[in-house]
Scaffold this motif. Structure first.
Motif, PDB file in Angstrom:
ATOM      1  N   GLU A 181       0.838  -1.201   0.000  1.00  0.00           N
ATOM      2  CA  GLU A 181       0.000   0.000   0.000  1.00  0.00           C
ATOM      3  C   GLU A 181       0.870   1.248   0.000  1.00  0.00           C
ATOM      4  OE1 GLU A 181      -3.543   0.438   0.734  1.00  0.00           O
ATOM      5  OE2 GLU A 181      -4.153  -1.535   1.414  1.00  0.00           O
ATOM      6  N   GLY A 191       1.142   3.812  -3.143  1.00  0.00           N
ATOM      7  CA  GLY A 191       0.559   5.095  -2.776  1.00  0.00           C
ATOM      8  C   GLY A 191      -0.870   4.993  -2.275  1.00  0.00           C
ATOM      9  N   MET A 227      -1.849   3.844   0.296  1.00  0.00           N
ATOM     10  CA  MET A 227      -1.869   4.143   1.729  1.00  0.00           C
ATOM     11  C   MET A 227      -2.479   5.521   1.979  1.00  0.00           C
ATOM     12  SD  MET A 227      -1.259   3.065   4.617  1.00  0.00           S
ATOM     13  CE  MET A 227      -0.064   1.812   4.875  1.00  0.00           C
ATOM     14  N   GLU A 228      -2.172   6.448   1.087  1.00  0.00           N
ATOM     15  CA  GLU A 228      -2.684   7.812   1.248  1.00  0.00           C
ATOM     16  C   GLU A 228      -4.214   7.821   1.186  1.00  0.00           C
ATOM     17  OE1 GLU A 228      -0.742  10.611  -1.259  1.00  0.00           O
ATOM     18  OE2 GLU A 228      -1.900  12.301  -0.504  1.00  0.00           O
ATOM     19  N   LEU A 229      -4.728   7.008   0.273  1.00  0.00           N
ATOM     20  CA  LEU A 229      -6.178   6.892   0.128  1.00  0.00           C
ATOM     21  C   LEU A 229      -6.775   6.286   1.402  1.00  0.00           C
ATOM     22  CD1 LEU A 229      -7.729   7.541  -2.453  1.00  0.00           C
ATOM     23  CD2 LEU A 229      -7.786   5.100  -2.939  1.00  0.00           C
ATOM     24  N   LEU A 230      -6.122   5.233   1.862  1.00  0.00           N
ATOM     25  CA  LEU A 230      -6.648   4.465   2.983  1.00  0.00           C
ATOM     26  C   LEU A 230      -6.630   5.276   4.278  1.00  0.00           C
ATOM     27  CD1 LEU A 230      -7.770   1.666   3.345  1.00  0.00           C
ATOM     28  CD2 LEU A 230      -5.491   0.848   3.882  1.00  0.00           C
ATOM     29  N   VAL A 231      -5.529   5.958   4.559  1.00  0.00           N
ATOM     30  CA  VAL A 231      -5.444   6.648   5.838  1.00  0.00           C
ATOM     31  C   VAL A 231      -6.162   7.995   5.827  1.00  0.00           C
ATOM     32  CG1 VAL A 231      -3.321   5.512   6.526  1.00  0.00           C
ATOM     33  CG2 VAL A 231      -3.215   7.733   5.413  1.00  0.00           C
ATOM     34  N   THR A 232      -6.653   8.442   4.662  1.00  0.00           N
ATOM     35  CA  THR A 232      -7.472   9.655   4.680  1.00  0.00           C
ATOM     36  C   THR A 232      -8.960   9.293   4.700  1.00  0.00           C
ATOM     37  OG1 THR A 232      -7.225   9.816   2.281  1.00  0.00           O
ATOM     38  CG2 THR A 232      -5.800  11.199   3.608  1.00  0.00           C
ATOM     39  N   HIS A 250      -9.740   4.260  11.850  1.00  0.00           N
ATOM     40  CA  HIS A 250      -8.564   4.302  12.706  1.00  0.00           C
ATOM     41  C   HIS A 250      -7.466   3.428  12.107  1.00  0.00           C
ATOM     42  CE1 HIS A 250     -10.385   6.535  15.966  1.00  0.00           C
ATOM     43  NE2 HIS A 250     -11.485   5.826  15.751  1.00  0.00           N
ATOM     44  N   ARG A 305       3.862   8.062   8.206  1.00  0.00           N
ATOM     45  CA  ARG A 305       3.239   9.102   7.403  1.00  0.00           C
ATOM     46  C   ARG A 305       3.484  10.485   7.969  1.00  0.00           C
ATOM     47  NH1 ARG A 305      -2.662   7.680   9.644  1.00  0.00           N
ATOM     48  NH2 ARG A 305      -3.328   9.815   9.562  1.00  0.00           N
ATOM     49  N   LYS A 306       4.155  10.515   9.139  1.00  0.00           N
ATOM     50  CA  LYS A 306       4.434  11.834   9.707  1.00  0.00           C
ATOM     51  C   LYS A 306       5.556  12.525   8.963  1.00  0.00           C
ATOM     52  CE  LYS A 306       2.237  11.442  13.992  1.00  0.00           C
ATOM     53  NZ  LYS A 306       2.208  10.853  15.286  1.00  0.00           N
ATOM     54  N   ARG A 307       6.201  11.813   8.049  1.00  0.00           N
ATOM     55  CA  ARG A 307       7.341  12.414   7.388  1.00  0.00           C
ATOM     56  C   ARG A 307       6.954  13.163   6.137  1.00  0.00           C
ATOM     57  NH1 ARG A 307      12.287   8.985   6.812  1.00  0.00           N
ATOM     58  NH2 ARG A 307      11.183   7.040   6.900  1.00  0.00           N
ATOM     59  N   THR A 321      -6.095  17.057   4.673  1.00  0.00           N
ATOM     60  CA  THR A 321      -6.807  15.777   4.598  1.00  0.00           C
ATOM     61  C   THR A 321      -6.366  14.787   5.669  1.00  0.00           C
ATOM     62  OG1 THR A 321      -5.158  15.004   3.020  1.00  0.00           O
ATOM     63  CG2 THR A 321      -7.184  15.907   2.113  1.00  0.00           C
ATOM     64  N   TYR A 328      -3.500  13.446   6.112  1.00  0.00           N
ATOM     65  CA  TYR A 328      -2.533  12.425   5.734  1.00  0.00           C
ATOM     66  C   TYR A 328      -1.267  12.588   6.565  1.00  0.00           C
ATOM     67  CZ  TYR A 328       0.652   9.545   3.033  1.00  0.00           C
ATOM     68  OH  TYR A 328       1.569   8.598   2.660  1.00  0.00           O
ATOM     69  N   MET A 329      -0.894  13.827   6.803  1.00  0.00           N
ATOM     70  CA  MET A 329       0.256  14.066   7.681  1.00  0.00           C
ATOM     71  C   MET A 329      -0.042  15.250   8.588  1.00  0.00           C
ATOM     72  SD  MET A 329       2.881  15.878   5.066  1.00  0.00           S
ATOM     73  CE  MET A 329       3.313  14.653   3.907  1.00  0.00           C
ATOM     74  N   PRO A 330       0.526  15.236   9.784  1.00  0.00           N
ATOM     75  CA  PRO A 330       0.248  16.337  10.700  1.00  0.00           C
ATOM     76  C   PRO A 330       1.138  17.535  10.413  1.00  0.00           C
ATOM     77  CG  PRO A 330       1.605  14.686  11.765  1.00  0.00           C
ATOM     78  CD  PRO A 330       1.396  14.217  10.365  1.00  0.00           C
ATOM     79  N   ILE A 373     -10.725  11.999  12.640  1.00  0.00           N
ATOM     80  CA  ILE A 373     -11.742  11.140  11.991  1.00  0.00           C
ATOM     81  C   ILE A 373     -12.919  11.992  11.507  1.00  0.00           C
ATOM     82  CG2 ILE A 373     -13.382   9.253  12.380  1.00  0.00           C
ATOM     83  CD1 ILE A 373     -10.760   8.000  12.410  1.00  0.00           C
ATOM     84  N   ARG A 406     -11.845  13.777   8.414  1.00  0.00           N
ATOM     85  CA  ARG A 406     -11.753  12.887   7.259  1.00  0.00           C
ATOM     86  C   ARG A 406     -13.133  12.526   6.723  1.00  0.00           C
ATOM     87  NH1 ARG A 406      -7.790   8.264   9.257  1.00  0.00           N
ATOM     88  NH2 ARG A 406      -7.413   9.330  11.213  1.00  0.00           N
ATOM     89  N   PRO A 414      -3.652   7.427  -6.437  1.00  0.00           N
ATOM     90  CA  PRO A 414      -3.386   6.009  -6.213  1.00  0.00           C
ATOM     91  C   PRO A 414      -4.690   5.212  -6.156  1.00  0.00           C
ATOM     92  CG  PRO A 414      -3.176   7.217  -4.160  1.00  0.00           C
ATOM     93  CD  PRO A 414      -3.442   8.226  -5.225  1.00  0.00           C
TER      94      PRO A 414
END
Lengths: 236, 340
Positions: A74, A78, A80-85, A89, A234-236, B77, B79-81, B99, B102, B113
């Motif tokens: 994922e 990429g 992952m970006e879809l999934l975590v947005t 949780h 993903r904090k990076r 969005t 994705y990152m803080p 949440i 989002r 993606p």
């Protein structure tokens, strides 16, 4: 909960839509089948003990192959970006994916019941150890898969994920095989940490809470760390 | 004294009521960004930016590559803080109520993606499931999305086999499936053919009537065609934030003039710079020139063409071309994001 189910369904389908599930199951059955028939025909033993001994080792190679793509893929593609947005949780993502891997593991073990049935017909089936053995497979496999999920969450490269997972698993696998090199005072601790030690307990047909606690702790800890690793990445 | 006091108090009370009422009915910003900073390692990708987006507004987010557009969108969005600063969406913080944030947002990421191993319907179902859209409503929404994004022909094809245009439309369908309050689209029309581009822009405009849309692009005509407002970002900083008409008016304020003359002297530039209302003179060398060419930037609000003509007559230069340049958004963009 519902999100875990959605992710679980999607991951399980992904396994069976791709060659992974079939390759993994075939390799596993060839490996265990070869051992079983060798002993069955050559040694003339209708016994499940051989299988019980070989499966923890077979899992060592098979389970990281199952989990290596779970999270790293994922990240690589990429998605992952879809999934975590999505409003879910991180832990739901990890647990859903992990459970899909466990389901594949169960699908992989089920055909080996044929060996059990063969033994039941032709030999002396000892039902306690047999049932215990299968429970043990499930626990040891589930623990390996949790470690594999953690490995996959650490990198976006599937091969690296495979190797990291294999190394961690091997450490747990080898612990009770190096007990003679360990100072006496530490033996009981290392033995408790060893993954196969608990498997042997369960496969004797004795289900002890200490063994269950060991596996459940190992699984929760690995999944917790996987969730943290995914979030940190993903904090990076 | 007493009477005055009463009147004064009554007035004061009235004023507070008015203010409170005003605050109550004032539209709340949908997206509120304050002092947002994002640092990757040592590099500041986004440097202390602040802006608001109101409900029903379509905001064009403009900037050269690497200006910080995508980073800002990724922060909105969840994705990152952010490294520093406060970002709220619909009143929810992206850190504390991620949440909820989002849930409100539909997001089309830059690289769009998608799960290549899934077919289009299954993918949309999966996204709908994750968005908690179930049962009959799910079918209805997927149907609508397929209609809007014209996906009827590829429903059962694997996403891997789709062309870029179709993939982009699947991405848009995915972003809009839960009928979100806010749409964040990172370069939404990339890879589409001109007809599809028009369709998608019309769609975005329609959505923008009730929803809030942020779209990033470096296609300036896209901003002109769809957006109410543009934020131009450069090196992580906002260099312009205004409605499109304002932006263009600002530009018109400083006139640029292209002058072509037949002259022998060498100090033309110096002489021209002395003319009243001229800020800067550059000699240019176009290919098809028959005389010497100059690009003149006037001071704000001044049209110096009359003065230039007078000066030319006085010194005996022969003007063969004198035209005022109509500046486009491209020029503004170029001017604002130029390296200094």
């Amino acid at each position: 909960m519902q999100n875990i189910w959605s992710i679980f369904k999607r991951e399980l389908r992904a396994y069976f839509d791709s060659p992974i599930a079939y390759v993994v199951i075939t390799v596993f059955l060839l490996f265990t089948g070869w051992y079983f028939t060798t002993y069955f025909f050559l040694a003339g033993q209708a016994d499940l003990r051989v299988i019980l001994g070989i499966i923890p080792f077979a899992f060592l190679i098979i389970t990281p192959a199952i989990t290596m793509r779970l999270i790293s893929e994922e990240r690589k593609t990429g998605t992952m970006e879809l999934l975590v947005t999505m409003p879910i949780h991180d832990s739901s993502i990890i647990v859903g994916k992990y459970l899909a891997a466990v389901a594949l593991l169960i699908a992989m073990i089920l055909p080996t019941l044929v060996y059990g049935i063969t033994v039941a017909f032709l030999g002396d089936m000892d039902y306690g150890p047999a049932i215990g053995g299968y429970l043990g497979f499930l626990f040891i496999g589930a623990a390996y898969l949790a470690i594999g999920t953690l490995g996959s969450s650490l990198t976006e490269n599937q091969v690296v994920a495979f190797i990291i997972s294999l190394l961690i698993m091997a450490a747990f696998y080898l612990m009770d095989k190096i007990l003679i090199f360990i100072p006496n005072s530490m033996v009981s601790i290392v033995e408790y940490l060893a993954i196969v030690y608990h498997f042997q307990n369960i496969s004797r047909g004795v289900i002890d809470t200490r063994d269950l606690v060991y596996y459940l702790t190992l699984i929760s800890l690995a999944l917790f760390l996987a969730t943290r690793a995914m979030a940190a990445r993903r904090k990076r | 004294m007493n009477e005055y006091g009463q009147v004064y108090r009554a007035l004061a009370l009235n004023k507070t009521i008015n203010e409170r009422g005003f605050r109550l009915f004032k539209r709340k910003s949908m997206i509120n960004i304050e002092g947002l900073t994002k640092i990757y390692g040592e590099q500041k990708a986004v440097d202390d930016i602040s802006f608001k987006v109101e409900k029903g507004e379509i905001l064009g987010f403009l900037g050269p590559n690497g200006a910080g557009k995508t980073t800002t969108m990724k922060i909105i969005t969840c994705y990152m803080p952010p490294t520093m600063g406060k970002v709220t969406v619909g009143g929810f913080s992206v850190i504390d109520n991620s949440i909820d944030v989002r849930r409100m947002i539909g997001y089309l990421p830059e690289s769009n993606p998608l799960y290549g191993d899934m077919n289009v319907v299954d993918f949309l179902r999966y996204v709908a499931d994750l968005r908690n859209i179930k049962g009959e409503y799910q079918g209805k929404r997927i149907h609508e999305m397929v209609d809007i994004c014209n996906l009827g022909d590829v429903l059962h094809k694997n996403i891997n086999e789709l062309s870029k245009g179709y993939r982009q439309r699947v991405g848009l369908a995915q972003a809009m499936i839960h009928d979100p309050e806010i749409l964040i689209l990172d370069e939404p029309t990339i890879g589409l053919d001109p007809n599809q581009v028009v369709d998608i822009r019309t769609l975005i405009k329609e959505l923008g009537r009730q929803k809030t849309v942020i779209l990033s692009t470096h296609i300036l005509s896209e901003v002109q065609a769809t957006c109410d407002r543009a934020v131009i970002i450069h090196h992580g900083k906002i260099v312009a934030d205004s409605t499109l008409s304002e932006l263009q008016r600002d530009l018109q304020n400083k006139i640029t003039i292209n002058l072509e003359m037949i002259v022998d002297e060498n100090n033309v530039v110096e002489q021209l710079e002395k003319v009243e209302g001229i800020e800067e003179v550059l000699e240019t060398f176009p290919d098809d020139a028959s005389g010497k060419n100059y690009r003149i930037i006037a001071s704000a609000g001044v049209d110096p063409r009359r003065e230039i003509f007078k000066c030319a007559v006085d010194t005996g230069w022969v003007i063969i071309g004198l035209e005022r340049e109509v500046r486009s958004l491209e020029d503004v963009f170029h001017q604002l994001t130029q390296e200094n």
